[in-house]
Motif scaffolding. Structure first.
Motif: not given
Length: 636
Positions: A554-581
């Motif tokens: 996803h364009a808004d999920e900034r990805y970075r490398a992990t200890a495994h060369p083929k697995i990427l870690l996405a930064e979770p997007r902001a969510i509305s906690m109250q809206g989710m509830e």
């Protein structure tokens, strides 16, 4: 004669081998000394047996035993056995020299005979073993005149090992090798000639009266395998392949077994190799719980956990036959582990409370989900109930009971979702994100693409269509998908779980997407038929909810490398906690009323990037009906 046979078959062959070897020691020692002293004008008197000879036999016999010369069998004598004989002869020389030096200071011992002794002994011990093996092999060859003649494609180490295995069993008779290496042309491997190139297989098969082709190229890449398979198909003969070493080690193939060429061998994607040390370090001696344990992903995940150190596995499954099958398979293959089968729906709070209390798991893998895209387009209520509400029920219960790790198995369809499956899995990810905190349960989400041969995937459908004579139905000639195997998907789940980030969304770098048209053509060829001639391919058009191409990131999920060369870690997007509830409460109420319109409005409001594709989009109400407060947002 019968008494001799009974004695031989009762466990005495090893004793006979010991007596043979000691007799060869006696022959070597006596023969060398008689030759040496026989050329003297006045040779000393020599007896056939003496205390000196007994010392030699005892010293050499102890060396034989210590070196491990009798752990092997003459039937399978090979280079390692000859190496053992060399060591035994060399060490025996030192042992004999030391023993005789202490006994009589080498009186009546020829120095020349002592130097030549290990060389002569090696010949006397090695020659009978090799001759016996050659005799047994020749008997098998003569006895296998009615066996199946085969051509072996690939004259490397795998081909050479295959010939040795085939000769032991005697069922198949190697007629020759085919290999593209010009240096091997006209040579022999294990006495079997290299007859030509792989692309000459059709002609050479006719000349040699071969009835089966065996591909002994376990390290070949997908392009090479495709070329070899095409050549085999042109011959019109059935073909098999030697399994890859990793398939044998992971239990998917048996040693020495010839398997059919699988579609994953031809897809052109290198499998991702996990860090087993990290996985075993994290998983070892843990109690784990798997939902959807009877499904294709869940059952394989249970097997991977059993194979790599889990001590207790709890299987939660609502299909009784699938639960029984999964448990029976695990108990058969891994009998030392503890298993707790729980029949029930993972969306039922009572079932989950019972399972968590009984098993006390340290990690929970949530594999239960509905995932058939076209079906879920018309079954919104069940998609929401099973993929979203059940996930919240399970995740909340895990947090309240202090489970260490909760792993949500998601999909690449959750990225910019265009169908109900993708939208509900994306909302399940957001639910886990909303429940995560820094001091409690670690929430991990793992995304991957299509899984070959999983329930509901295109591979079983194509296989059934080919079995029925076609046609094979493909939605669009340009449609592509990312693919991985079931074991690889489960290894990714364990690898991501072992990395250790407190809250994360992991995505696999899956390489290049595969055109579904190419997949269909390859499967038709593997069935021994030609696309367009024997089996036709028809294009039906994209179904509601289906994309032409899937996206992994996803364009808004900034990805970075992990200890495994083929697995990427996405930064979770902001969510509305109250809206989710508020939204989750509205979803539950709409689900209880079976109000699909209300569920659709809430789903599109909670997942604003959800843009229904195809016919389904026209029937959806506007996405702006429900508005949730967004002043309280959480981004980690």
């Amino acid at each position: 004669m019968s008494a001799w046979k009974d004695w031989w078959s009762s466990g005495s062959p090893r004793l006979a081998v010991v007596l043979h070897d000691l007799a060869m020691v006696w022959v070597a020692w006596q023969g060398l000394h008689r030759l040496r002293f026989g050329v003297m004008l006045h040779p000393p008197a020599m007896s056939w047996w003496s205390t000196e000879v007994a010392v030699v036999l005892v010293a050499q016999g102890l060396v034989f035993w210590q070196v491990g010369l009798y752990r092997g069998l003459w039937r399978f004598a090979s280079v390692p056995d000859l190496w053992n004989i060399f060591k035994a002869s060399a060490f025996g020389l030192f042992a004999i020299a030391l023993a005789l030096g202490l006994y009589n200071r080498w009186e009546m011992v020829s120095r020349i005979a002592l130097v030549l002794y290990p060389l002569v002994l090696m010949g006397l011990l090695g020659a009978p073993r090799l001759l016996y093996r050659a005799w047994k092999d020749s008997r098998m060859d003569r006895g296998g005149q009615a066996s199946v003649r085969i051509l072996i494609l690939g004259a490397g180490h795998a081909g050479e090992a295959l010939v040795r295995d085939l000769r032991r069993f005697g069922t198949y008779q190697p007629a020759g090798f085919l290999d593209d290496a010009s240096r091997l042309r006209g040579s022999k491997v294990q006495g079997v000639p290299v007859l030509g190139r792989i692309d000459e297989v059709a002609e050479i098969a006719r000349e040699t009266a071969a009835r089966l082709l065996v591909i002994a190229m376990p390290s070949a890449d997908a392009d090479a395998m495709q070329r070899v398979v095409v050549a085999c198909e042109q011959s019109g003969l059935p073909f098999r392949m030697v399994p890859r070493l990793r398939d044998v080690l992971e239990g998917r193939s048996l040693p020495g077994e010839l398997k059919e060429v699988a579609i994953e061998d031809l897809l052109g994607r290198q499998p991702v190799l996990p860090d087993w040390k990290a996985i075993r370090s994290w998983l070892g001696a843990r109690s784990v719980l798997v939902t959807g344990a009877g499904g294709s992903i869940g059952s394989e995940l249970c097997r991977q956990c059993a194979r790599h150190g889990a001590r207790r596995i709890t299987l939660v499954e609502r299909d009784e036959l699938a639960l029984i099958s999964a448990e029976t398979s695990l108990r058969r293959d891994f009998p030392d582990l503890e298993y707790i089968p729980v029949l029930g729906d993972c969306g039922d709070p009572a079932v989950i409370a019972f399972a968590l209390q009984t098993a006390e798991p340290e990690a929970v893998f949530h594999a239960a989900a509905y995932k058939h895209v076209p079906l879920l387009e018309t079954q919104l209520r069940e998609a929401v109930r099973n993929n979203v509400l059940a996930t919240e029920t399970l995740a909340r219960a895990c947090r309240e009971t202090g489970v260490g790790t909760f792993v949500l198995i998601s999909t690449d369809k959750a990225v910019d979702p265009g169908n109900v499956l993708g939208a509900t899995k994306r909302l399940a990810e957001m639910t886990c994100q909303a429940l995560a905190d820094q001091c409690g349960t670690r929430f991990v989400t793992v995304r991957f693409g299509n899984v070959l041969d999983s329930a509901g995937s295109v591979v079983p459908l194509f296989r059934e269509q080919i079995r029925n004579g076609g046609p094979v139905t493909v939605t669009d000639p340009e449609v592509t998908r990312y693919f991985m195997t079931i074991p690889e998907a489960c290894q990714l789940i364990l690898q991501a779980s072992a990395i250790g980030t407190h809250e994360a969304i992991y995505t696999l770098d899956m390489g290049e997407p595969v055109p579904i048209r190419v997949l269909a053509e390859q499967m038709i060829r593997l069935a021994g038929k030609q696309p367009g001639r024997d089996i036709s391919i028809t294009y039906t058009g994209l179904r509601p909810g289906e994309k032409l191409h899937e996206t992994l990131f996803h364009a808004d999920e900034r990805y970075r490398a992990t200890a495994h060369p083929k697995i990427l870690l996405a930064e979770p997007r902001a969510i509305s906690m109250q809206g989710m509830e508020i939204g989750m409460q509205q979803l539950r109420e709409a689900s209880d009323r079976y109000d699909r319109d209300a569920m659709g409005r809430v789903l599109r409001a909670l997942v604003p990037e959800f843009q229904p594709i195809g016919d389904h989009a026209a029937s959806q109400p506007p996405a702006t009906v429900v508005a949730f407060p967004s002043r309280i947002a959480r981004k980690t």
